[in-house]
Design an enzyme around this catalytic site. Structure first.
Site, PDB file in Angstrom:
ATOM      1  N   ARG A 243       0.832  -1.202   0.000  1.00  0.00           N
ATOM      2  CA  ARG A 243       0.000   0.000   0.000  1.00  0.00           C
ATOM      3  C   ARG A 243       0.872   1.259   0.000  1.00  0.00           C
ATOM      4  O   ARG A 243       0.554   2.238  -0.675  1.00  0.00           O
ATOM      5  CB  ARG A 243      -0.931  -0.009   1.213  1.00  0.00           C
ATOM      6  CG  ARG A 243      -2.022  -1.060   1.134  1.00  0.00           C
ATOM      7  CD  ARG A 243      -2.774  -1.206   2.442  1.00  0.00           C
ATOM      8  NE  ARG A 243      -3.553  -0.008   2.757  1.00  0.00           N
ATOM      9  CZ  ARG A 243      -4.189   0.181   3.910  1.00  0.00           C
ATOM     10  NH1 ARG A 243      -4.125  -0.758   4.854  1.00  0.00           N
ATOM     11  NH2 ARG A 243      -4.869   1.287   4.125  1.00  0.00           N
TER      12      ARG A 243
ATOM     13  N   CYS B 266      -1.286   5.689   9.082  1.00  0.00           N
ATOM     14  CA  CYS B 266      -1.630   4.352   8.581  1.00  0.00           C
ATOM     15  C   CYS B 266      -2.823   4.518   7.654  1.00  0.00           C
ATOM     16  O   CYS B 266      -2.873   5.468   6.882  1.00  0.00           O
ATOM     17  CB  CYS B 266      -1.925   3.391   9.733  1.00  0.00           C
ATOM     18  SG  CYS B 266      -3.302   3.865  10.779  1.00  0.00           S
TER      19      CYS B 266
END
Length: 284
Positions: free
Chosen positions: A181, A239
């Site tokens: 990611r 995050c």
């Protein structure tokens, strides 16, 4: 004097030793892992004895455009009192995945100035492996609490702080998402969120600071942070939506690093808002 946690992370043996202490409050903060299919979410059958379920959604801002957004100190205090939390209590929080969502609750209480709280290392799997007491979940009602918020603004960062840091470069942004990611080689679990990373940020997947379901040792964590942050800059943890960034915050605290904060909106906010700079690499 009420029971005091010896550190931000406690063992299953310590919790078992103090299980029947009247000032102990055990919170189950389990949530499904991000991206989990509904069919993969198993209905909870057991919990640690005396635990209460702490619903992260209920303590997040339901009116905010992004998930897991912190409520105001006043609202947190109101909700905590309604839940029955007393300022004299000792809180231990855990989750069913080991160390995943429980550090978020730890960080939320830290943000509100409550420090007598710890995360159970290894969570429910570690507790169950020792054959310590478990029970079926049941409704338990507590009397009105007296919790008081004492907001610690230095522990949280917002999008304007990140933008300012792009110019000043005073803090190091560490991203707890997976490398895929971070580098944009795998899609975001939320379809509306763009791929990529915050410019100048550094990858530190939260799984790399764990050994199985448990946190690495203090010395190992210090080595990890020194390798990522040799200049000892203040750190901002990001995050997907603030959950695993809180895992990094907990690990920094265990490593005795104090100058850090959590970017509350994290990548979900950054990857949705227009006109924000994004870096994307298809190769490391």
């Amino acid at each position: 004097m009420s029971l005091q946690v010896p550190s931000p992370l406690i063992s299953e043996a310590w919790l078992f030793q103090h299980l029947d202490n009247p000032s102990l409050l055990i919170l189950d903060a389990t949530i499904p892992k991000v991206g989990a299919k509904k069919s993969d979410v198993i209905k909870k059958k057991f919990q640690i004895k005396n635990a209460l379920f702490f619903d992260l959604n209920d303590f997040s801002d339901a009116d905010a455009p992004f998930p897991n957004t912190m409520v105001s100190p006043e609202k947190f205090q109101e909700k905590a009192r309604k839940f029955g939390i007393q300022k004299e209590q000792c809180i231990v929080v855990y989750d069913d995945l080991g160390i995943y969502s429980s550090p978020r609750v730890w960080w939320m209480f830290q943000l509100m100035g409550f420090t007598n709280i710890a995360v159970l290392d290894g969570g429910f799997p570690a507790w169950k492996a020792q054959n310590y007491p478990i029970e079926k979940p049941r409704e338990k009602k507590l009397s009105e609490g007296n919790f008081t918020s004492n907001y610690q603004s230095q522990k949280i960062s917002f999008v304007d702080d990140i933008l300012e840091n792009l110019n000043s470069n005073e803090s190091l942004i560490l991203d707890a998402r997976s490398e895929g990611r971070f580098y944009g080689t795998e899609p975001e679990p939320r379809k509306e969120v763009k791929s990529g990373r915050i410019p100048k940020s550094v990858s530190l997947p939260h799984t790399t600071i764990l050994t199985g379901t448990k946190m690495k040792s203090k010395q190992e964590l210090q080595t990890v942070f020194q390798s990522k942050n040799p200049s000892y800059k203040p750190m901002i943890f990001s995050c997907g939506s603030g959950i695993t960034a809180s895992v990094l915050a907990l690990s920094a605290e265990i490593a005795e690093i104090k100058n850090h904060s959590v970017y509350d909106g994290s990548w979900t906010e950054w990857g949705i808002l227009p006109n924000l700079p994004i870096e994307i690499y298809h190769e490391k």
